[in-house]
Design an enzyme around this catalytic site. Sequence first.
Site, PDB file in Angstrom:
ATOM      1  N   ASP A 125      97.996  54.422  46.254  1.00  0.00           N
ATOM      2  CA  ASP A 125      99.184  54.072  45.479  1.00  0.00           C
ATOM      3  C   ASP A 125      99.270  52.552  45.352  1.00  0.00           C
ATOM      4  OD1 ASP A 125     101.717  53.520  44.504  1.00  0.00           O
ATOM      5  OD2 ASP A 125     102.740  54.976  45.779  1.00  0.00           O
ATOM      6  N   ASP A 165      93.167  53.183  41.982  1.00  0.00           N
ATOM      7  CA  ASP A 165      93.946  54.129  41.179  1.00  0.00           C
ATOM      8  C   ASP A 165      94.510  55.212  42.087  1.00  0.00           C
ATOM      9  OD1 ASP A 165      94.197  54.411  37.985  1.00  0.00           O
ATOM     10  OD2 ASP A 165      94.453  56.369  38.940  1.00  0.00           O
ATOM     11  N   CYS A 212      95.515  49.325  38.492  1.00  0.00           N
ATOM     12  CA  CYS A 212      95.634  50.677  37.915  1.00  0.00           C
ATOM     13  C   CYS A 212      94.420  50.860  37.015  1.00  0.00           C
ATOM     14  CB  CYS A 212      96.934  50.819  37.141  1.00  0.00           C
ATOM     15  SG  CYS A 212      98.406  50.398  38.111  1.00  0.00           S
ATOM     16  N   CYS A 259     100.164  49.395  27.270  1.00  0.00           N
ATOM     17  CA  CYS A 259      99.806  49.810  25.907  1.00  0.00           C
ATOM     18  C   CYS A 259     101.029  50.438  25.237  1.00  0.00           C
ATOM     19  CB  CYS A 259      98.615  50.760  25.903  1.00  0.00           C
ATOM     20  SG  CYS A 259      98.835  52.262  26.887  1.00  0.00           S
ATOM     21  N   ALA A 300      91.957  53.203  36.188  1.00  0.00           N
ATOM     22  CA  ALA A 300      91.442  54.282  35.340  1.00  0.00           C
ATOM     23  C   ALA A 300      91.861  54.086  33.882  1.00  0.00           C
ATOM     24  CB  ALA A 300      91.952  55.627  35.858  1.00  0.00           C
TER      25      ALA A 300
END
Length: 441
Positions: free
Chosen positions: A312, A285, A261, A380, A263
């Site tokens: 995906d 991405d 993932c 995050c 980006a």
Amino acid sequence: MASIRGRAVQLLLESNKTGKYIDRLLTESLSDNSISDQEKRFLTELVKGTARMQGLLNFYLKELIKGRLKNVKIPIRYILIIGLYQLIYMDSIPAYAAINESVKLAKKFGNERDGGLVNAVLRNFERGRSELQKKIESFPDEKRISIKYSHPEWLIKRWIERFGKTDTEKLCSYNNRVPRLSVRLNNLLKEHPKIRHLMKKEPDKITKSTFLENYYTFEKGYDNSVWEAFDEGEFTIQDVSAGFPVRLLAPEAGETVIDLCAAPGGKTGAIVESMGDAGRVVAVDSNEYRLSLVKQHGERLGLSSIDYIHGDGSVIKLPIADRILVDAPCSGTGVFAKRADIRWQRKETDIEVLANLQLNLLQHASEQLKKGGILVYSTCTMEEEENWGVVDIFLENNLNFKVEDADKFVPKELTDKKGAVATYPFKHYIDGSFCVRMKKS
């Protein structure tokens, strides 16, 4: 600055109408070379500050326009909260100027009557500010902290239950400060002349991270020469917390590495730099626009070993890799300080939806990894359902994966009892993050 205030209203209206993140809209607006650097700074603070503090500002607005707020046109509401933001947080703007410019703007977006309303509301706020603040302090803790620090109440409830009241207030306070510029130097370059010049010129403005090499933070502002260094590939804008997943991944030259993932590309760049731009890094991405940002990032740094793939990450067929990073989409509760409006975009029900997506991404990634390979899962967010909640289920379903302790790669103070990196703004004074390293047997 009148036209800048109008531009701020337009950006907030567009975000409200389209659901687009304010950061993206603001970035597009700041590319306009017809506005000065001073105007860009003013626009950035107005838009991001208003988006960040809209919970508190809307509370004041409801109190000042008792029962009549629903009758106020949407553009006038934004003019009012922008006016309130200037009165509360922008000491460099005299109160009379903030009020007068807001009135002019209301007449432009509405009519004379709207101008009169804005004038009355903002002047009433100036007179009654202390009483409104006392009212907030009288509320029960969850509601008080939610309004005072402008965070959703459902999230405050979760954090108080987990962290306690004191640390929750510290966390919210951290999230509301103007974010500092944190950077990672490009270690493919032998020299960083512009950044090093700034370090020598104003050493008190730049601090070196105690957690990882090559990470620095501008503590007290910076001038335009910083962006010259950025354009020349001397550094990447990245909080040190975003460096931990790459440190756990520990990629080596000549390997095939997947960033599932990818980006916007900060971690992809860090992976390539760690490998000396020697090997193959596959950046994947699902969002074509965001993948284009990864490509721009790689081109700016002059990186040559990246393959960019749109698809995906939970189903796409990829080459068998030596190492895979799954930096999964998440609720982002660890980066509220940097992403002004994300706290208002999230709902509590999102957490379960995201956890299911994260588990699917992790499972698919594990199937693209060779035996003996390394899988790193990172987010995050600070929400347990998206962190160990996902990893524990994955490990139960995949007995051939074992956790390898993170304290072999990062300072022990950043790790939890189960061997993952887990950082918290109120404890470590960096973004909140989570990452865990697993080896496939």
